[in-house]
Design a protein around this motif. Structure first.
Motif, PDB file in Angstrom:
ATOM      1  N   VAL A 143     -15.917   8.993  -9.520  1.00 22.82           N
ATOM      2  CA  VAL A 143     -16.535   7.777  -8.988  1.00 22.82           C
ATOM      3  C   VAL A 143     -16.084   6.560  -9.797  1.00 22.82           C
ATOM      4  O   VAL A 143     -15.697   5.533  -9.235  1.00 22.82           O
ATOM      5  CB  VAL A 143     -18.072   7.903  -9.005  1.00 22.82           C
ATOM      6  N   LEU A 144     -16.101   6.707 -11.122  1.00 25.56           N
ATOM      7  CA  LEU A 144     -15.673   5.578 -11.962  1.00 25.56           C
ATOM      8  C   LEU A 144     -14.198   5.255 -11.729  1.00 25.56           C
ATOM      9  O   LEU A 144     -13.804   4.091 -11.707  1.00 25.56           O
ATOM     10  CB  LEU A 144     -15.923   5.898 -13.443  1.00 25.56           C
ATOM     11  N   TYR A 173     -27.392   2.572 -12.056  1.00 19.24           N
ATOM     12  CA  TYR A 173     -28.488   3.311 -12.668  1.00 19.24           C
ATOM     13  C   TYR A 173     -28.223   4.820 -12.590  1.00 19.24           C
ATOM     14  O   TYR A 173     -28.343   5.540 -13.583  1.00 19.24           O
ATOM     15  CB  TYR A 173     -29.805   2.962 -11.972  1.00 19.24           C
ATOM     16  N   GLY A 174     -27.857   5.264 -11.420  1.00 21.73           N
ATOM     17  CA  GLY A 174     -27.595   6.690 -11.230  1.00 21.73           C
ATOM     18  C   GLY A 174     -26.492   7.198 -12.152  1.00 21.73           C
ATOM     19  O   GLY A 174     -26.597   8.275 -12.734  1.00 21.73           O
ATOM     20  N   LEU A 175     -25.434   6.376 -12.293  1.00 20.26           N
ATOM     21  CA  LEU A 175     -24.314   6.797 -13.136  1.00 20.26           C
ATOM     22  C   LEU A 175     -24.686   6.776 -14.616  1.00 20.26           C
ATOM     23  O   LEU A 175     -24.157   7.552 -15.409  1.00 20.26           O
ATOM     24  CB  LEU A 175     -23.105   5.878 -12.900  1.00 20.26           C
ATOM     25  N   ALA A 176     -25.598   5.865 -14.992  1.00 18.61           N
ATOM     26  CA  ALA A 176     -25.971   5.764 -16.403  1.00 18.61           C
ATOM     27  C   ALA A 176     -27.006   6.807 -16.788  1.00 18.61           C
ATOM     28  O   ALA A 176     -26.974   7.369 -17.875  1.00 18.61           O
ATOM     29  CB  ALA A 176     -26.513   4.355 -16.693  1.00 18.61           C
ATOM     30  N   ARG A 177     -27.906   7.094 -15.876  1.00 15.58           N
ATOM     31  CA  ARG A 177     -29.074   7.892 -16.216  1.00 15.58           C
ATOM     32  C   ARG A 177     -28.830   9.390 -16.069  1.00 15.58           C
ATOM     33  O   ARG A 177     -29.328  10.186 -16.836  1.00 15.58           O
ATOM     34  CB  ARG A 177     -30.234   7.447 -15.319  1.00 15.58           C
ATOM     35  N   PHE A 178     -28.071   9.765 -15.056  1.00 11.20           N
ATOM     36  CA  PHE A 178     -27.891  11.191 -14.778  1.00 11.20           C
ATOM     37  C   PHE A 178     -26.464  11.613 -15.051  1.00 11.20           C
ATOM     38  O   PHE A 178     -25.529  10.839 -14.875  1.00 11.20           O
ATOM     39  CB  PHE A 178     -28.227  11.493 -13.304  1.00 11.20           C
ATOM     40  N   ARG A 179     -26.327  12.873 -15.475  1.00 17.76           N
ATOM     41  CA  ARG A 179     -24.975  13.405 -15.647  1.00 17.76           C
ATOM     42  C   ARG A 179     -24.542  13.996 -14.322  1.00 17.76           C
ATOM     43  O   ARG A 179     -24.468  15.215 -14.178  1.00 17.76           O
ATOM     44  CB  ARG A 179     -24.969  14.483 -16.725  1.00 17.76           C
ATOM     45  N   ILE A 180     -24.268  13.139 -13.367  1.00 20.21           N
ATOM     46  CA  ILE A 180     -23.933  13.681 -12.056  1.00 20.21           C
ATOM     47  C   ILE A 180     -22.520  14.246 -12.081  1.00 20.21           C
ATOM     48  O   ILE A 180     -21.692  13.857 -12.902  1.00 20.21           O
ATOM     49  CB  ILE A 180     -24.061  12.616 -10.942  1.00 20.21           C
ATOM     50  N   PRO A 239     -28.671   0.572  -7.777  1.00 20.12           N
ATOM     51  CA  PRO A 239     -28.963   2.020  -7.853  1.00 20.12           C
ATOM     52  C   PRO A 239     -27.764   2.833  -8.322  1.00 20.12           C
ATOM     53  O   PRO A 239     -27.933   3.787  -9.094  1.00 20.12           O
ATOM     54  CB  PRO A 239     -29.357   2.389  -6.416  1.00 20.12           C
ATOM     55  N   ALA A 240     -26.561   2.434  -7.903  1.00 20.80           N
ATOM     56  CA  ALA A 240     -25.380   3.215  -8.286  1.00 20.80           C
ATOM     57  C   ALA A 240     -25.174   3.169  -9.794  1.00 20.80           C
ATOM     58  O   ALA A 240     -24.932   4.199 -10.435  1.00 20.80           O
ATOM     59  CB  ALA A 240     -24.146   2.689  -7.559  1.00 20.80           C
ATOM     60  N   ARG A 259     -23.770  -0.959 -15.384  1.00 20.39           N
ATOM     61  CA  ARG A 259     -23.966   0.371 -15.976  1.00 20.39           C
ATOM     62  C   ARG A 259     -24.356   0.311 -17.456  1.00 20.39           C
ATOM     63  O   ARG A 259     -25.301   0.988 -17.875  1.00 20.39           O
ATOM     64  CB  ARG A 259     -22.719   1.236 -15.762  1.00 20.39           C
TER      65      ARG A 259
END
Lengths: 302, 275
Positions: free
Chosen positions: B105-106, B92-99, B89-90, B157
């Protein structure tokens, strides 16, 4: 404010996005950042065997740092770390580059040889350290037998028992494991240099050495910097190889910083000074990884 | 002319690789020797007669080594599962959303891969002592996951970056929630990455030594890496036994390398070259 729809298909961030990332981040905070912060706290306290479980430990101010930085052991470990790391990295890079240049030519069985060399790198360090101890055994080791057979040696050399040869031995063992890693990254770099560049230089009359030093090396520079940095960071934090081959000995001849910190805490139960040592030591990889991270971001943006 | 030069390279290559792998050869040969044969001078380059005695005696016949192997298997499998559960999930979240804070985090994941293990092992021992978690599988799994997780996110990612946002959006229009879009659309794309992460996480935990040494004090909880280290402490080391145990410890790595090389090498170098 930036426009929320920065790229097609990337909608504005819904709150659930954070739910995807949060567990992993919290995990890293709990298992890495918190322990690191905890170490800083320990490093300001007088923590012995009793305080480990009971907690507390008298506040000692900078006493642990003063003891470490002023003490001969830490300085010696810092110096040994630097010698060990710099020499290992230089040799590993040179060997890796030689192997990469060799494997950059087309010949039958090239892929298989590349894989065979990588075995040295994927082998767990507990295993390779044991093998090296056995190879370097003074009485029954293969190395001494080979040297005797070649007439280079008439008395047994106890490689891991004498300070100078012990340091050289752990360096050789380290380079053996890390050179194939350098090789694979440098080979990828070499393969990204377009063939016509070399052909043009050949037509212009450049010899093999000139082509290597004037074309290959400069074009390989970005990859080389990455490889050197990664080699430095991984070698600097070495523990297994040295702990298993020499325990940091004889005396403190191979006691690099991670070994010093370990012995301080786990052999002498001085967790306060051990924590101070690891905290000081952390500055080096931390600075290098910040530098590396900035370089990576720049690359991604470009 | 050109063909013969290429073959000359092959010969040279075989000599170089052969010389390079002498240590591995010596491990295998020594493990197949009889105890008395080890102290032959000059050492014999082939075991004569070859025997599996060291394997049957000090691997299969040693409760300590078998327990170490079992411990390492349990720790390795649990590390793999926890790492995948957190990293998928992490990534995915980092790839999909511009959080927000994505860079931070990276950076956290990158730095975590660069710090010496002893920097974490030392405080962890104190923390675990107070929580009564020294000598527990849970403690070792947590420690190993802290090493495996950053690499896993780094490997995974890019797979999720290849999933076009439109595809995920289409799934969402069809009534999928964010989680089921992740589960049904994105996850299947990342299967090769999952294999890489599983293999690298397991093997990482299998060979891990610093945490294993620091966070276990009781013999029955020691992973095989620590058991192996203990074998060489005794005076007058029986090297055929040590090499047999070493070979068994190396075996999963050899197997993975032989059959899953693409995943192993790809995974480890990805971790090394990308943020």
């Amino acid at each position: 404010m930036k426009p929320s729809r920065a790229r097609a298909g990337r909608p504005s961030v819904p709150p659930v996005a954070y739910a995807f990332v949060l567990p992993a981040v919290l995990f890293m905070v709990a298992t890495v950042l918190y322990p690191l912060a905890f170490t800083v706290d320990l490093s300001f306290r007088d923590v012995g065997l009793r305080e480990i479980v009971a907690g507390g430990g008298e506040f000692a101010g900078l006493a642990n740092y003063r003891a470490e930085l002023g003490g001969a052991e830490f300085r010696s470990a810092l110096w040994t770390s630097m010698v060990y790391t710099v020499v290992s990295v230089a040799l590993s890079f040179a060997a890796g580059l030689a192997l990469a240049v060799f494997l950059n030519h087309r010949f039958p069985g090239r892929g298989l040889l590349r894989s065979a060399l990588l075995v040295a790198w994927v082998l767990p360090s507990v295993v390779s350290a044991n093998i090296w101890r056995w190879l370097l055994d003074g009485t029954y080791g293969l190395l001494n037998a080979a040297l005797r057979g070649l007439g280079l040696l008439d008395a047994d050399v106890f490689w891991l028992v004498q300070p100078a040869t012990a340091l050289a031995s752990v360096i050789v063992a380290t380079v053996w494991s890390t050179a194939p890693f350098a090789m694979i990254l440098l080979l990828a770099g070499l393969q990204s240099i377009p063939g016509p560049v070399h052909e043009a230089a050949t037509i212009d009359g450049a010899g093999p050495w000139q082509r290597f030093s004037r074309i290959t090396l400069p074009l390989l520079r970005p990859v080389s910097v990455t490889v050197l940095l990664l080699l430095f960071v991984t070698t600097f934090k070495t523990f297994d190889t040295i702990y298993l081959m020499t325990r940091g000995g004889p005396g403190d001849a191979t006691t690099i910083l991670p070994i010093h910190a370990y012995l301080e805490a786990f052999s002498f139960f001085r967790f306060g000074t051990g924590a101070a040592a690891t905290t000081i030591m952390l500055l080096i990889p931390l600075a290098l990884s910040l530098f590396y991270f900035r370089a990576l971001r720049r690359e991604e943006v470009a | 002319m050109k063909g013969s030069r290429a073959w000359l390279s092959t010969v040279l290559g075989v000599v170089v690789a052969g010389a390079y792998l002498v240590p591995v050869y010596w491990m295998v040969v020594t493990s197949l020797k009889e105890p008395g044969d080890i102290f032959a001078t000059p050492p014999r380059l082939l075991p004569a007669p070859a025997t599996l005695g060291a394997y049957t005696g000090s691997v299969l016949g040693s409760p300590g080594v078998l327990r170490g192997l079992a411990n390492s298997t349990i720790i390795g499998l649990a590390t793999t599962l926890v790492t995948l559960a957190l990293a998928l999930p992490a990534a995915y979240g980092l790839a999909r959303f511009r959080i927000r804070f994505a860079n931070a985090v990276l950076l956290l994941f990158l730095v975590a891969q660069m710090i010496p293990a002893i920097n974490v092992a030392l405080p962890m021992f104190v923390i675990f002592s107070r929580l009564d978690m020294v000598n527990t599988y849970a403690g070792l799994v947590l420690a190993n996951c802290s090493l495996a997780l950053p690499l896993a996110v780094t490997v995974l990612r890019p797979y999720f970056l290849t999933v076009p946002g439109e595809v995920v959006e289409a799934a969402r229009v069809d009534g999928c929630g964010h989680w089921s879009a992740f589960w049904r659309v994105a996850l299947p794309v990342s299967v090769p990455g999952m294999v890489t992460v599983a293999v690298v996480s397991f093997l990482g935990a299998w060979g891990e030594f610093v945490f294993a040494l620091s966070l276990t004090t009781r013999e029955e909880m020691q992973p095989v890496s620590v058991v192996l280290a203990g074998l060489t402490n005794a005076f007058g080391t029986r090297w055929n036994d040590v090499m047999a145990v070493s070979a068994v410890v190396a075996l999963p790595i050899f197997l993975a390398f032989l059959f899953l090389q693409r995943f192993v090498v790809g995974g480890l170098t990805a971790g090394a070259t990308k943020g």
